[in-house]
Motif scaffolding. Structure first.
Motif, mmCIF file in Angstrom:
data_model
loop_
_atom_site.group_PDB
_atom_site.id
_atom_site.type_symbol
_atom_site.label_atom_id
_atom_site.label_comp_id
_atom_site.label_asym_id
_atom_site.label_seq_id
_atom_site.Cartn_x
_atom_site.Cartn_y
_atom_site.Cartn_z
ATOM 1 N N THR A 41 33.194 37.754 44.890
ATOM 2 C CA THR A 41 32.146 37.445 45.947
ATOM 3 C C THR A 41 31.194 38.593 46.053
ATOM 4 O O THR A 41 31.240 39.589 45.333
ATOM 5 N N ILE A 47 38.195 36.558 43.306
ATOM 6 C CA ILE A 47 38.965 35.397 43.487
ATOM 7 C C ILE A 47 39.471 34.870 42.224
ATOM 8 O O ILE A 47 38.786 34.749 41.042
ATOM 9 N N ILE A 79 43.834 27.760 43.242
ATOM 10 C CA ILE A 79 43.608 29.263 43.727
ATOM 11 C C ILE A 79 44.797 29.409 44.317
ATOM 12 O O ILE A 79 44.982 29.062 45.587
ATOM 13 N N ARG A 82 45.749 29.455 48.373
ATOM 14 C CA ARG A 82 44.354 29.203 49.293
ATOM 15 C C ARG A 82 44.129 27.941 49.011
ATOM 16 O O ARG A 82 43.003 27.317 48.204
ATOM 17 N N ARG A 84 42.253 25.678 50.607
ATOM 18 C CA ARG A 84 40.713 25.515 50.787
ATOM 19 C C ARG A 84 39.853 25.817 49.713
ATOM 20 O O ARG A 84 39.194 25.159 49.456
ATOM 21 N N TYR A 85 40.246 27.047 49.149
ATOM 22 C CA TYR A 85 39.340 27.535 48.051
ATOM 23 C C TYR A 85 39.768 26.682 46.690
ATOM 24 O O TYR A 85 39.001 26.258 46.023
ATOM 25 N N THR A 86 40.997 26.106 46.694
ATOM 26 C CA THR A 86 41.263 25.171 45.734
ATOM 27 C C THR A 86 40.405 23.739 45.688
ATOM 28 O O THR A 86 40.066 23.576 44.660
ATOM 29 N N TRP A 88 37.514 23.427 47.142
ATOM 30 C CA TRP A 88 36.382 23.955 46.646
ATOM 31 C C TRP A 88 35.965 24.052 45.285
ATOM 32 O O TRP A 88 35.037 23.419 44.847
ATOM 33 N N MET A 89 36.821 24.711 44.710
ATOM 34 C CA MET A 89 36.888 24.825 43.239
ATOM 35 C C MET A 89 36.914 23.597 42.393
ATOM 36 O O MET A 89 36.114 23.365 41.312
ATOM 37 N N TRP A 168 26.345 28.437 46.451
ATOM 38 C CA TRP A 168 27.011 29.376 46.966
ATOM 39 C C TRP A 168 26.448 30.732 46.369
ATOM 40 O O TRP A 168 27.324 31.608 46.118
#
Length: 190
Positions: A41, A47, A79, A82, A84-86, A88-89, A168
């Motif tokens: 980040t 991450i 991820i 995580r 939410r991150y998964t 998104w990825m 992002w």
């Protein structure tokens, strides 16, 4: 009669020589290999993601050089811990797994000493349907039989903007580093 003998000798010679010049494939051990990536980040947090599903092999070419073919399935990217991150990825803004379910790397032929001593492996990375020449840096091994008694560890950093992953930018670095820890299923036949 003499012509038949010559044909028989030629056929025997071809059968003996052909296997020596044939290619051999060494499969990746999917149970003991680990493929993932790292992205930072803008605040310095790292991450880490993993590709739990992948396939690949090394082809030993007739001239002794090696060539790698790797396929990582982005629809399974995670991820850890995580969700939410998964999501998104896997989504449109990063790997876009629905439209591009596979990340591929096909190397150019390289000398096997790269695995024994460390060095660079050049190849074509295809990500989100876009292909570019990239480099994997193979780290010096930690054992005498890399790939069997220890991992063959390689890293390759790419700029995600080159592959259409330019969302992002304020929150995430443009650099994505793939980290591959590879084991093989069986030793090569001498």
């Amino acid at each position: 009669m003499l012509c038949a003998v010559r044909r028989g000798l030629l056929l025997t010679l071809l059968l003996v020589i052909a296997p020596a010049g044939a290619s051999q494939q060494l499969a990746f051990d999917t149970a003991h290999s680990r493929f993932g990536f790292e992205i930072r980040t803008r605040f310095g947090q790292k991450i880490e993601g993993v590709f739990p599903r992948f396939e690949g092999h090394i082809t030993v070419l007739p001239d002794g050089r090696h060539q790698v073919r790797l396929r990582m399935f982005s629809q399974y990217v995670e991820i850890p811990d995580r969700p939410r991150y998964t999501g998104w990825m896997r989504g449109e803004e990063f790997f876009d797994a629905e439209r591009y379910p596979v990340v591929e790397f096909d190397s150019l032929p390289y000398m096997p000493g790269v695995v024994e001593n460390g060095g660079d492996v050049q190849g074509t990375l295809t990500l989100r349907g876009i292909s570019h020449r990239e480099t994997l840096r193979v780290m010096p091994p930690e054992c005498a039989r890399p790939g069997y008694d220890c991992d063959v560890t390689s890293r390759g950093t790419v700029l995600r903007g080159r592959y259409g992953m330019d969302s992002w930018q304020i929150a995430l670095s443009d650099r994505v580093t793939f980290v591959l820890r590879t084991r093989l299923t069986a030793a090569p036949i001498p």
